[in-house]
Design a protein around this motif. Structure first.
Motif, PDB file in Angstrom:
ATOM      1  N   LEU A  21      58.278  32.539  41.193  1.00 64.09           N
ATOM      2  CA  LEU A  21      56.972  32.849  40.606  1.00 64.09           C
ATOM      3  C   LEU A  21      56.609  34.310  40.814  1.00 64.09           C
ATOM      4  O   LEU A  21      56.261  35.029  39.868  1.00 64.09           O
ATOM      5  CB  LEU A  21      55.886  31.978  41.240  1.00 64.09           C
ATOM      6  N   PHE A  22      56.655  34.751  42.061  1.00 65.43           N
ATOM      7  CA  PHE A  22      56.283  36.136  42.373  1.00 65.43           C
ATOM      8  C   PHE A  22      57.229  37.123  41.692  1.00 65.43           C
ATOM      9  O   PHE A  22      56.804  38.186  41.237  1.00 65.43           O
ATOM     10  CB  PHE A  22      56.296  36.364  43.884  1.00 65.43           C
ATOM     11  N   ASN A  23      58.514  36.770  41.620  1.00 63.61           N
ATOM     12  CA  ASN A  23      59.488  37.681  41.033  1.00 63.61           C
ATOM     13  C   ASN A  23      59.312  37.796  39.521  1.00 63.61           C
ATOM     14  O   ASN A  23      59.607  38.832  38.930  1.00 63.61           O
ATOM     15  CB  ASN A  23      60.910  37.216  41.361  1.00 63.61           C
ATOM     16  N   LYS A  24      58.810  36.747  38.886  1.00 66.75           N
ATOM     17  CA  LYS A  24      58.594  36.766  37.438  1.00 66.75           C
ATOM     18  C   LYS A  24      57.196  37.257  37.062  1.00 66.75           C
ATOM     19  O   LYS A  24      57.029  38.100  36.196  1.00 66.75           O
ATOM     20  CB  LYS A  24      58.798  35.355  36.863  1.00 66.75           C
ATOM     21  N   LYS A  25      56.185  36.706  37.725  1.00 63.42           N
ATOM     22  CA  LYS A  25      54.803  36.991  37.340  1.00 63.42           C
ATOM     23  C   LYS A  25      54.192  38.151  38.119  1.00 63.42           C
ATOM     24  O   LYS A  25      53.166  38.702  37.720  1.00 63.42           O
ATOM     25  CB  LYS A  25      53.941  35.742  37.543  1.00 63.42           C
ATOM     26  N   GLY A  26      54.799  38.509  39.245  1.00 61.28           N
ATOM     27  CA  GLY A  26      54.273  39.590  40.064  1.00 61.28           C
ATOM     28  C   GLY A  26      53.200  39.109  41.024  1.00 61.28           C
ATOM     29  O   GLY A  26      52.712  37.977  40.932  1.00 61.28           O
ATOM     30  N   TYR A  27      52.829  39.979  41.953  1.00 62.94           N
ATOM     31  CA  TYR A  27      51.802  39.636  42.949  1.00 62.94           C
ATOM     32  C   TYR A  27      50.454  39.410  42.277  1.00 62.94           C
ATOM     33  O   TYR A  27      49.788  38.399  42.506  1.00 62.94           O
ATOM     34  CB  TYR A  27      51.687  40.759  43.989  1.00 62.94           C
ATOM     35  N   ALA A  28      50.064  40.347  41.436  1.00 63.64           N
ATOM     36  CA  ALA A  28      48.754  40.253  40.796  1.00 63.64           C
ATOM     37  C   ALA A  28      48.690  39.083  39.812  1.00 63.64           C
ATOM     38  O   ALA A  28      47.649  38.444  39.655  1.00 63.64           O
ATOM     39  CB  ALA A  28      48.420  41.554  40.076  1.00 63.64           C
ATOM     40  N   GLY A  29      49.812  38.790  39.157  1.00 62.24           N
ATOM     41  CA  GLY A  29      49.821  37.744  38.144  1.00 62.24           C
ATOM     42  C   GLY A  29      49.979  36.343  38.674  1.00 62.24           C
ATOM     43  O   GLY A  29      49.834  35.367  37.931  1.00 62.24           O
ATOM     44  N   THR A  30      50.297  36.217  39.957  1.00 67.23           N
ATOM     45  CA  THR A  30      50.477  34.898  40.569  1.00 67.23           C
ATOM     46  C   THR A  30      49.200  34.493  41.290  1.00 67.23           C
ATOM     47  O   THR A  30      48.753  35.173  42.211  1.00 67.23           O
ATOM     48  CB  THR A  30      51.656  34.906  41.566  1.00 67.23           C
ATOM     49  N   ALA A  31      48.629  33.395  40.867  1.00 65.68           N
ATOM     50  CA  ALA A  31      47.371  32.920  41.447  1.00 65.68           C
ATOM     51  C   ALA A  31      47.625  31.838  42.489  1.00 65.68           C
ATOM     52  O   ALA A  31      48.721  31.259  42.553  1.00 65.68           O
ATOM     53  CB  ALA A  31      46.472  32.361  40.347  1.00 65.68           C
ATOM     54  N   LEU A  32      46.632  31.568  43.301  1.00 68.46           N
ATOM     55  CA  LEU A  32      46.736  30.496  44.289  1.00 68.46           C
ATOM     56  C   LEU A  32      47.053  29.174  43.606  1.00 68.46           C
ATOM     57  O   LEU A  32      47.848  28.376  44.123  1.00 68.46           O
ATOM     58  CB  LEU A  32      45.439  30.375  45.092  1.00 68.46           C
ATOM     59  N   GLU A 103      65.382  33.987  40.282  1.00 65.67           N
ATOM     60  CA  GLU A 103      64.629  33.821  39.043  1.00 65.67           C
ATOM     61  C   GLU A 103      63.731  35.043  38.819  1.00 65.67           C
ATOM     62  O   GLU A 103      62.993  35.452  39.697  1.00 65.67           O
ATOM     63  CB  GLU A 103      63.765  32.562  39.136  1.00 65.67           C
ATOM     64  N   GLY A 104      63.839  35.636  37.658  1.00 70.39           N
ATOM     65  CA  GLY A 104      63.034  36.816  37.360  1.00 70.39           C
ATOM     66  C   GLY A 104      63.807  38.110  37.465  1.00 70.39           C
ATOM     67  O   GLY A 104      63.314  39.170  37.087  1.00 70.39           O
ATOM     68  N   GLY A 105      65.051  38.060  38.009  1.00 74.57           N
ATOM     69  CA  GLY A 105      65.870  39.265  38.067  1.00 74.57           C
ATOM     70  C   GLY A 105      65.816  40.010  39.394  1.00 74.57           C
ATOM     71  O   GLY A 105      65.598  39.418  40.452  1.00 74.57           O
TER      72      GLY A 105
END
Length: 204
Positions: A21-32, A103-105
């Motif tokens: 999740l973090f690797n694909k969506k990023g820190y800001a884009g990943t919600a609780l 996942e996410g590269g």
């Protein structure tokens, strides 16, 4: 007061479940809510093992980076010579879409781009990862120079920096264009670079 996780096994489960999740969506884009969905755990369970979302993101980055390091090490260990070992760092990224990366590269590229102006802790983590990789490549080149595999006038740090810049730049271009062939071309260029720093009597 130092934060202490309630359960190391649950903590590891959270990291592995959210790393993609973090690797694909990023820190800001990943919600609780994303973390809760991915782990099927409650907010209390997650924050009972991590102080905050940033702590989960940092642990996920460390996990993703360790996975990439294992892939590189496994590839490098297949070859006996310094030229082959150096080129193996690039070969890992050959036909990138088929490589079993997290996942996410590449986590270094993803974290570095996102955290440049938004998350200093994550930026420092990415910077440390880059510097460690540069050091490993430079050491490999210097060992090759000491055994006459590489030319004695080779600048090990400069060469290591160039190889990483080509790889990371190639990854970004491949990801944006969705063309793995572009990364394959970059890998070929790195092979040519290694040939240029090699002694004439050496061969792959």
């Amino acid at each position: 007061m130092e934060f202490v996780a309630k359960s190391e096994s649950t903590r590891q489960f959270i990291v592995e479940s959210t790393s993609g999740l973090f690797n694909k969506k990023g820190y800001a884009g990943t919600a609780l809510s994303d973390l809760i969905e991915a782990t099927k755990l409650s907010k209390g369970s997650i924050y009972g093992n991590f102080e905050n979302k940033e702590a989960v993101a940092i642990a996920a980055f460390d996990y993703n980076l360790s996975q990439v390091k294992q892939l590189i090490q496994a590839k490098v260990s297949q070859f006996p010579g310094y030229k082959e070992k150096l080129f193996a760092h690039a070969q890992v990224y050959h036909s990138f879409e088929q490589t079993p990366f997290p996942e996410g590269g590449c986590p270094l590229m993803n974290a570095g781009v996102e955290a440049d102006d938004t998350n200093e802790v994550l930026r420092e983590k990415a910077a440390d990862g880059i510097m460690s990789w540069m050091s490993n490549l430079a050491t490999l080149i210097e060992k090759g120079m000491a055994t006459n595999v590489f030319r004695p006038d080779t600048n090990s740090n400069e060469t290591a920096t160039t190889i990483i810049a080509l790889i990371e730049g190639g990854l970004m271009m491949s990801k944006v264009t969705r063309s793995s062939g572009m990364m394959d071309s970059i890998v070929s260029v790195i092979g040519e670079l290694i040939e240029r720093i090699s002694n004439p009597n050496e061969s792959y």
